[in-house]
Design an enzyme around this catalytic site. Structure first.
Site, PDB file in Angstrom:
ATOM      1  N   ARG A   1       0.805  -1.225   0.000  1.00 54.00           N
ATOM      2  CA  ARG A   1       0.000   0.000   0.000  1.00 54.00           C
ATOM      3  C   ARG A   1       0.842   1.282   0.000  1.00 54.00           C
ATOM      4  O   ARG A   1       0.324   2.368  -0.238  1.00 54.00           O
ATOM      5  CB  ARG A   1      -0.954  -0.020   1.209  1.00 54.00           C
ATOM      6  CG  ARG A   1      -2.046  -1.059   1.075  1.00 54.00           C
ATOM      7  CD  ARG A   1      -2.750  -1.343   2.397  1.00 54.00           C
ATOM      8  NE  ARG A   1      -2.005  -2.290   3.234  1.00 54.00           N
ATOM      9  CZ  ARG A   1      -2.392  -2.661   4.451  1.00 54.00           C
ATOM     10  NH1 ARG A   1      -3.491  -2.158   4.993  1.00 54.00           N
ATOM     11  NH2 ARG A   1      -1.671  -3.534   5.140  1.00 54.00           N
TER      12      ARG A   1
ATOM     13  N   GLY B   1      -7.166  -5.570  12.608  1.00 54.83           N
ATOM     14  CA  GLY B   1      -7.807  -6.772  13.135  1.00 54.83           C
ATOM     15  C   GLY B   1      -8.660  -6.377  14.334  1.00 54.83           C
ATOM     16  O   GLY B   1      -8.242  -5.556  15.145  1.00 54.83           O
TER      17      GLY B   1
ATOM     18  N   ASN C   1      40.768  38.501   7.576  1.00 57.96           N
ATOM     19  CA  ASN C   1      39.619  39.147   6.963  1.00 57.96           C
ATOM     20  C   ASN C   1      39.579  38.776   5.488  1.00 57.96           C
ATOM     21  O   ASN C   1      40.513  39.058   4.743  1.00 57.96           O
ATOM     22  CB  ASN C   1      39.759  40.661   7.125  1.00 57.96           C
ATOM     23  CG  ASN C   1      38.432  41.349   6.891  1.00 57.96           C
ATOM     24  OD1 ASN C   1      37.625  40.891   6.080  1.00 57.96           O
ATOM     25  ND2 ASN C   1      38.210  42.449   7.588  1.00 57.96           N
TER      26      ASN C   1
HETATM   27  C1  UD1 Z   1      -1.571  -6.599  11.366  1.00 57.11           C
HETATM   28  C2  UD1 Z   1      -2.473  -7.557  12.157  1.00 57.11           C
HETATM   29  C3  UD1 Z   1      -3.727  -6.839  12.563  1.00 57.11           C
HETATM   30  C4  UD1 Z   1      -3.395  -5.602  13.351  1.00 57.11           C
HETATM   31  C5  UD1 Z   1      -2.395  -4.705  12.604  1.00 57.11           C
HETATM   32  C6  UD1 Z   1      -1.879  -3.634  13.529  1.00 57.11           C
HETATM   33  C7  UD1 Z   1      -2.013  -9.731  11.177  1.00 57.11           C
HETATM   34  C8  UD1 Z   1      -2.531 -10.819  10.308  1.00 57.11           C
HETATM   35  N1  UD1 Z   1      -2.797  -8.671  11.307  1.00 57.11           N
HETATM   36  O1  UD1 Z   1      -2.273  -6.243  10.182  1.00 57.11           O
HETATM   37  O2  UD1 Z   1      -4.540  -7.695  13.363  1.00 57.11           O
HETATM   38  O3  UD1 Z   1      -4.561  -4.875  13.642  1.00 57.11           O
HETATM   39  O4  UD1 Z   1      -1.263  -5.482  12.172  1.00 57.11           O
HETATM   40  O5  UD1 Z   1      -1.009  -2.742  12.883  1.00 57.11           O
HETATM   41  O6  UD1 Z   1      -0.958  -9.873  11.752  1.00 57.11           O
HETATM   42  N2  UD1 Z   1       5.175  -8.897   7.915  1.00 57.11           N
HETATM   43  C9  UD1 Z   1       6.178  -9.829   7.788  1.00 57.11           C
HETATM   44  N3  UD1 Z   1       5.931 -10.935   7.033  1.00 57.11           N
HETATM   45  C10 UD1 Z   1       4.752 -11.168   6.415  1.00 57.11           C
HETATM   46  C11 UD1 Z   1       3.730 -10.203   6.561  1.00 57.11           C
HETATM   47  C12 UD1 Z   1       3.956  -9.080   7.319  1.00 57.11           C
HETATM   48  O7  UD1 Z   1       7.274  -9.678   8.328  1.00 57.11           O
HETATM   49  O8  UD1 Z   1       4.622 -12.214   5.757  1.00 57.11           O
HETATM   50  C13 UD1 Z   1       5.434  -7.689   8.716  1.00 57.11           C
HETATM   51  C14 UD1 Z   1       5.258  -6.412   7.945  1.00 57.11           C
HETATM   52  O9  UD1 Z   1       6.492  -6.002   7.365  1.00 57.11           O
HETATM   53  C15 UD1 Z   1       4.795  -5.436   8.999  1.00 57.11           C
HETATM   54  C16 UD1 Z   1       4.086  -6.324  10.006  1.00 57.11           C
HETATM   55  O10 UD1 Z   1       4.507  -7.644   9.766  1.00 57.11           O
HETATM   56  O11 UD1 Z   1       5.886  -4.788   9.630  1.00 57.11           O
HETATM   57  C17 UD1 Z   1       2.558  -6.231   9.912  1.00 57.11           C
HETATM   58  O12 UD1 Z   1       2.173  -6.637   8.623  1.00 57.11           O
HETATM   59  P1  UD1 Z   1       1.002  -5.924   7.825  1.00 57.11           P
HETATM   60  O13 UD1 Z   1       0.834  -6.605   6.524  1.00 57.11           O
HETATM   61  O14 UD1 Z   1       1.217  -4.473   7.806  1.00 57.11           O
HETATM   62  O15 UD1 Z   1      -0.236  -6.299   8.764  1.00 57.11           O
HETATM   63  P2  UD1 Z   1      -1.597  -5.497   8.912  1.00 57.11           P
HETATM   64  O16 UD1 Z   1      -2.464  -5.782   7.748  1.00 57.11           O
HETATM   65  O17 UD1 Z   1      -1.322  -4.098   9.233  1.00 57.11           O
HETATM   66 CA    CA Z   2       0.479  -2.862   9.260  1.00 51.45          CA
END
Ligand code: UD1
Ligand code: CA
Length: 475
Positions: free
Chosen positions: A16, A149, A387
């Site tokens: 995003r 979530g 200077n």
């Molecule tokens: C996640 C939570 C959600 C919560 C929100 C809070 C999950 C499934 N959902 O959603 O419940 O409300 O955070 O901010 O966890 N990442 C990895 N590997 C992956 C996927 C993600 O390392 O395979 C890392 C991303 O780089 C990021 C973090 O995990 O730093 C969160 O991932 P993101 O995809 O942003 O989760 P959200 O959809 O925000």
């Molecule tokens: Ca996130």
């Protein structure tokens, strides 16, 4: 905090953000987002820190290990492909499986989290009364919970499970309590149950928050810390959230400085990177940027529109409007600008003055010396009490190499002089205005190199006469 290891989730692409740069490297108040959780972990003295990297893993790892900050020992594991937050923790499990204690899980895209909040999470998780929770999560009530979530609680108000935004049933849409993505888990429970996570959800991913339902199925308690300040756990998923998080971070940095005695005339329009130090009674005007590892002393004035990056500025310095200072050292009581430019490796002595439209590079300007107008001083050593007149230029580059100009103490350099380096001016000497100095000048002499001035008598009359004849011809 004793007895805990930490996992930082930083493998996601950050779709995003619509960016080539991995999300966790986008800067917030001058530092990559991932800097902030690492600073908190360092302050809390985590026994071990494992960062899960994946998308552009090398870039993220380099930013952590080769940046200007020392976060202590940090281990990296690569998650490839990225199959969700639960899968990310599975990847880190290899490094921590033998670890006895609690495991704190932070997301690199939640940069506003504070040490105090993590401490509060520990207090809830380690509370003496009641069953010891397998997992404690952080929640917050949001007016607009979209994207997060949601927390589903049972009839006894205990957390039952987390449902991701895309998996919400219609009757769950009204839930305003969300998962902040900051967890504390008992290591044994965590590593024994990760394998139990499934991918039966809208994204087909392993969701870390599914551990909540899993714990409940195993008859284990799940605790929650509910925060009152929603800004702290704000996740950054797109550039609008990035700007919002950066504004909050800047406000925090500015407030901390103001409470320590710095006057910031308009905090909303003052941009100070995390880690910059400013002494008491310094006044900062609007649209100033203090970047990099800058340290500014007390009793300074930094006027509007100036940018200071990676500089050490002593006390009592005045940086006047619209000056740009990089990688330089400024001595006590010096006055810089307006419209001055200090390029890296410049050292400005105590009480020295650098005025408008003066550019200085890799040059030492001694105590009390002045270069007040329109000059270029590059690769030069300029002594004390010198200077430098208007329009003086060091010709430091011969097309291949850079050469040094040395001007000793007390010299007086007339306006519009050029120094064809390498060249040296001895102590106390005078350089006549408009000279091009190509050879060393000894101490205490006057040196000048200009064509002698001529006066041509009768030239004007001859010119006028010439013009009349041309006009007649033309008409
Ligand atoms: C996640 C939570 C959600 C919560 C929100 C809070 C999950 C499934 N959902 O959603 O419940 O409300 O955070 O901010 O966890 N990442 C990895 N590997 C992956 C996927 C993600 O390392 O395979 C890392 C991303 O780089 C990021 C973090 O995990 O730093 C969160 O991932 P993101 O995809 O942003 O989760 P959200 O959809 O925000
Ligand atoms: Ca996130």
């Amino acid at each position: 905090m004793k007895n805990f290891a930490a996992i930082v989730l930083a493998a996601g692409k950050g779709t995003r953000m619509k960016s080539r740069l991995p999300k966790v490297l986008h800067p917030v108040a001058g530092r990559p987002m991932i800097h902030y959780p690492l600073v908190v972990l360092k302050a809390l003295k985590a026994d071990r820190v494992v960062v899960v990297v994946g998308h552009k893993a090398d870039e993220v790892e380099a930013a952590v290990t080769q940046g200007t900050f020392d976060y202590g020992a940090v281990d990296f594991v690569v998650q490839d492909p990225q199959l969700g937050t639960g899968h990310a923790v599975m990847c880190a499990a290899g490094r921590l499986r033998d670890y006895e204690g609690d495991v704190l899980i932070l997301s690199a895209d939640v940069p506003l989290i504070t040490e105090a909040t993590v401490k509060a999470l520990f207090r809830v998780h380690r509370r003496r009364r009641g069953a010891r929770p397998a997992l404690t999560l952080t929640t917050v009530m949001l007016d607009d919970p979209g994207g997060y979530g949601r927390i589903v609680r049972d009839s006894g108000a205990a957390v039952e499970r987390v449902v991701e935004h895309r998996d919400l049933a219609p009757h769950q849409r009204g839930i305003r309590e969300v998962n902040a993505g900051v967890y504390l888990a008992e290591s044994r429970f965590l590593f024994d149950n990760l394998e139990g996570l499934g991918t039966d959800n809208a994204q087909g991913e392993y969701y870390l928050p599914d551990l909540v339902a899993l714990a409940r199925d195993r008859g284990r308690a799940v605790a929650a810390l509910t925060l009152s300040d929603p800004t702290e756990v704000m996740g950054v998923n797109n550039r609008a959230e990035l700007a919002a998080a950066a504004a909050i971070m800047r406000r925090r940095i500015n407030t901390r400085l103001m409470l320590s005695g710095v006057t910031i005339v308009d905090p909303a329009a003052t941009y100070i990177d995390d880690g910059v130090k400013v002494g008491a009674d310094t006044v900062i005007y609007p649209n100033v940027h203090l970047a990099g590892r800058t340290v500014i002393g007390g009793d300074c004035v930094i006027e509007e529109g100036s940018r200071i990056e990676g500089c050490r500025v002593a006390s009592g310095v005045r940086v006047r409007s619209h000056s740009v200072l990089e990688g330089s050292t400024i001595g006590e009581g010096a006055v810089i600008g307006p419209f001055a430019r200090l390029r890296p490796e410049s050292r400005i002595g105590k009480g020295a003055r650098v005025g408008n439209f003066v550019e200085i590079k890799k040059t030492a300007l001694g105590k009390g010396s002045k270069a007040n107008h329109l000059a270029y001083l590059g690769d030069a050593s300029i002594g004390e009490g010198v200077n430098i007149g208007a329009g003086v230029i060091t010709c430091n580059y011969d097309g291949e190499k850079k050469h040094r100009t040395v001007i000793e103490d007390g010299a007086f350099i007339g306006s519009d002089s050029q120094f064809v380096a390498p060249v040296k001016v001895g102590r106390g000497s005078y350089i006549g205005s408009g000279s091009t100095i190509t050879k060393d000048v000894p101490a205490e002499v006057l040196a000048l190199s200009r064509a002698e001035q001529k006066v041509v008598e009768g030239w004007l009359e001859r010119r006028k006469a010439g013009q009349k004849t041309t006009k007649k011809k033309g008409g």
